[in-house]
Design an enzyme around this catalytic site. Structure first.
Site, mmCIF file in Angstrom:
data_model
loop_
_atom_site.group_PDB
_atom_site.id
_atom_site.type_symbol
_atom_site.label_atom_id
_atom_site.label_comp_id
_atom_site.label_asym_id
_atom_site.label_seq_id
_atom_site.Cartn_x
_atom_site.Cartn_y
_atom_site.Cartn_z
ATOM 1 N N TYR A 95 -29.226 -40.210 19.581
ATOM 2 C CA TYR A 95 -30.201 -41.295 19.479
ATOM 3 C C TYR A 95 -30.592 -41.846 20.856
ATOM 4 O O TYR A 95 -31.039 -42.977 20.980
ATOM 5 C CB TYR A 95 -29.642 -42.433 18.601
ATOM 6 C CG TYR A 95 -29.589 -42.104 17.118
ATOM 7 C CD1 TYR A 95 -30.062 -40.906 16.617
ATOM 8 C CD2 TYR A 95 -29.073 -43.026 16.210
ATOM 9 C CE1 TYR A 95 -30.009 -40.611 15.263
ATOM 10 C CE2 TYR A 95 -29.012 -42.735 14.849
ATOM 11 C CZ TYR A 95 -29.476 -41.533 14.388
ATOM 12 O OH TYR A 95 -29.425 -41.250 13.043
ATOM 13 N N LYS A 126 -17.174 -33.265 16.442
ATOM 14 C CA LYS A 126 -17.514 -31.880 16.133
ATOM 15 C C LYS A 126 -17.404 -31.093 17.432
ATOM 16 O O LYS A 126 -18.359 -30.425 17.867
ATOM 17 C CB LYS A 126 -18.927 -31.850 15.527
ATOM 18 C CG LYS A 126 -19.371 -30.517 14.988
ATOM 19 C CD LYS A 126 -18.863 -30.196 13.612
ATOM 20 C CE LYS A 126 -19.255 -28.776 13.245
ATOM 21 N NZ LYS A 126 -18.754 -28.313 11.956
ATOM 22 N N ASP A 138 -17.810 -32.831 9.540
ATOM 23 C CA ASP A 138 -18.336 -32.243 8.299
ATOM 24 C C ASP A 138 -17.247 -32.209 7.218
ATOM 25 O O ASP A 138 -17.465 -32.622 6.080
ATOM 26 C CB ASP A 138 -18.939 -30.855 8.544
ATOM 27 C CG ASP A 138 -18.081 -29.957 9.420
ATOM 28 O OD1 ASP A 138 -17.027 -30.417 9.904
ATOM 29 O OD2 ASP A 138 -18.460 -28.788 9.611
ATOM 30 N N ASP A 172 -23.983 -43.101 11.511
ATOM 31 C CA ASP A 172 -25.145 -43.458 10.705
ATOM 32 C C ASP A 172 -25.061 -42.762 9.340
ATOM 33 O O ASP A 172 -25.185 -43.382 8.280
ATOM 34 C CB ASP A 172 -26.414 -43.037 11.454
ATOM 35 C CG ASP A 172 -27.664 -43.678 10.909
ATOM 36 O OD1 ASP A 172 -27.543 -44.549 10.031
ATOM 37 O OD2 ASP A 172 -28.757 -43.306 11.364
ATOM 38 N N ASP A 184 -23.785 -44.340 5.394
ATOM 39 C CA ASP A 184 -24.664 -44.317 4.214
ATOM 40 C C ASP A 184 -24.003 -43.543 3.074
ATOM 41 O O ASP A 184 -24.130 -43.904 1.896
ATOM 42 C CB ASP A 184 -26.027 -43.684 4.539
ATOM 43 C CG ASP A 184 -27.016 -44.678 5.121
ATOM 44 O OD1 ASP A 184 -26.558 -45.646 5.775
ATOM 45 O OD2 ASP A 184 -28.231 -44.510 4.933
HETATM 46 MG MG MG Z 1 -29.195 -45.567 8.723
#
Ligand code: MG
Ligand code: NAI
Length: 325
Positions: A120, A166, A198, A222, A226
């Site tokens: 990001y 990772k 993962d 992120d 969720d």
């Molecule tokens: Mg989000």
């Protein structure tokens, strides 16, 4: 002493759940000054920018910010604002509440997400037609800082830390992250687990009760948070804190939810729980606990909004929380 709070409802249901959180703060025996400001799609249409300079100043000057959600301009608003408050840690608790139908009722997790770099960082390019690249930035400084934060946070909570990464594939960048986190862990004599992100996603779905604090690079935090929202009953329940050294911004994890915006049925729990995190960050622990207990009571006994199977409005739920304070 009065706490000066910047209030930034934004777009869509941000405009419905943020006033709910302010009503709750107003009902407490704590003094606040509220400074309203604007950002997001609607402002962008009016003023040509989704993040007016006035808003940036208000957020910078405030003791803390209560943010709702914005729509399509999210990346142009929330990323710069996290920068304005100097936030390097994004704290996202995901827990199941008694009375709320949850896929995994034993879930009680906190994601500590690196908030400044990774994929990001905003360094994306189209190097030729149809060929695009993204630069993933990982530094020793930021990785150490998030590790220190995660270990401190876990210590306060008496919880275990799992470090998601990772590094078997992203050998250089997640290799750096892991090396820095390990260095901090060694210096502090911490015991913690490491997990490939993962496989961790699968374990979180099957056995969330085995995890407490999960320290994550930006994108992983992120996505995994969720995912955890899905385990506990939806995005309407997840608060978050963007924490810096001397400023912070608090927001529900969810977005502006255009599909239900304007109907008065958004679940205000995530925004109100974000206000509880704000209280704790300001040192108002008792008031924070009071708010959390009130929300838990309402989630358990109702009224509930439609996302939780009820037919109550945002206002009904907010009033029920305020009544319990
Ligand atoms: Mg989000
Ligand atoms: P979203 O979180 O807005 O909605 C996803 C689903 O969850 C929708 O069905 C929505 O109705 C439901 N939902 C979310 N919060 C709820 C609540 N409090 N009560 C009841 N139901 C709730 O995510 P989506 O649909 O991916 O994005 C919509 C817009 O929000 C986009 O424009 C996106 O850019 C923006 N967004 C902004 C964020 C921010 O401001 N930090 C974060 C995520 C998305």
């Amino acid at each position: 002493m009065s706490h000066e709070i910047a209030v930034l409802p934004g777009d869509g249901i941000g405009r419905e759940v943020t006033p709910a959180a302010v009503d709750v703060l107003d009902a407490l025996d704590v003094e606040f000054g509220f400074a309203d400001c604007e950002a997001g799609d609607a402002v962008a249409e009016e003023q040509g920018t989704p993040l007016p300079e006035e808003t940036v100043e208000t957020v910078r000057e405030a003791d803390a910010t209560l943010f709702g959600a914005v729509g399509e301009t999210a990346a142009d608003v929330i990323l710069p604002l996290r920068d304005v408050v100097g936030s390097y840690a994004n704290v996202r608790p995901a827990r199941a509440y008694p009375g709320v139908d949850a896929l995994q009722p034993e879930t009680d997790l906190v994601f500590v997400r690196e908030n400044t770099e990774g994929v990001y960082s905003g360094i994306e390019n189209e190097i030729a037609p149809g060929v695009t690249t993204l630069t993933r930035v990982v530094t020793d400084d930021a990785s150490r800082r998030i590790a220190e934060f995660a270990f401190d946070y876990a210590e306060e909570r008496g919880s275990d830390v799992t470090v998601a990464h990772k590094s078997n594939v992203m050998r250089v960048t997640d290799g750096q992250y892991l090396e820095s986190v390990r260095a901090v862990g060694d210096e502090r004599g911490e015991e913690y687990d490491e997990a490939l992100m993962d496989a961790l996603a699968m374990h979180l779905v099957l056995r969330p009760e085995e995890y407490d604090v999960v320290c994550c690079p930006n994108l992983a935090g992120d996505v995994l948070s969720d995912l955890a929202a899905g385990l506990v009953g939806g995005l309407g329940l997840l608060p978050s804190a963007n924490v810096g050294d001397d400023n912070a911004l608090f927001e529900p994890v969810h977005g502006s939810a255009p599909d239900i915006a304007g109907q008065g049925v958004a679940n205000p729990a995530a925004a109100i729980l974000s206000a509880a995190m704000l209280l704790e960050w300001l040192g108002e622990d008792e008031a924070g606990e009071q708010v959390r207990t009130a929300v838990e009571g309402v989630l358990s006994d109702g009224p509930r909004t439609p996302d939780l199977g009820g037919d109550a409005s945002t206002d009904d739920v907010t009033e029920a929380v305020v009544d319990r304070l």
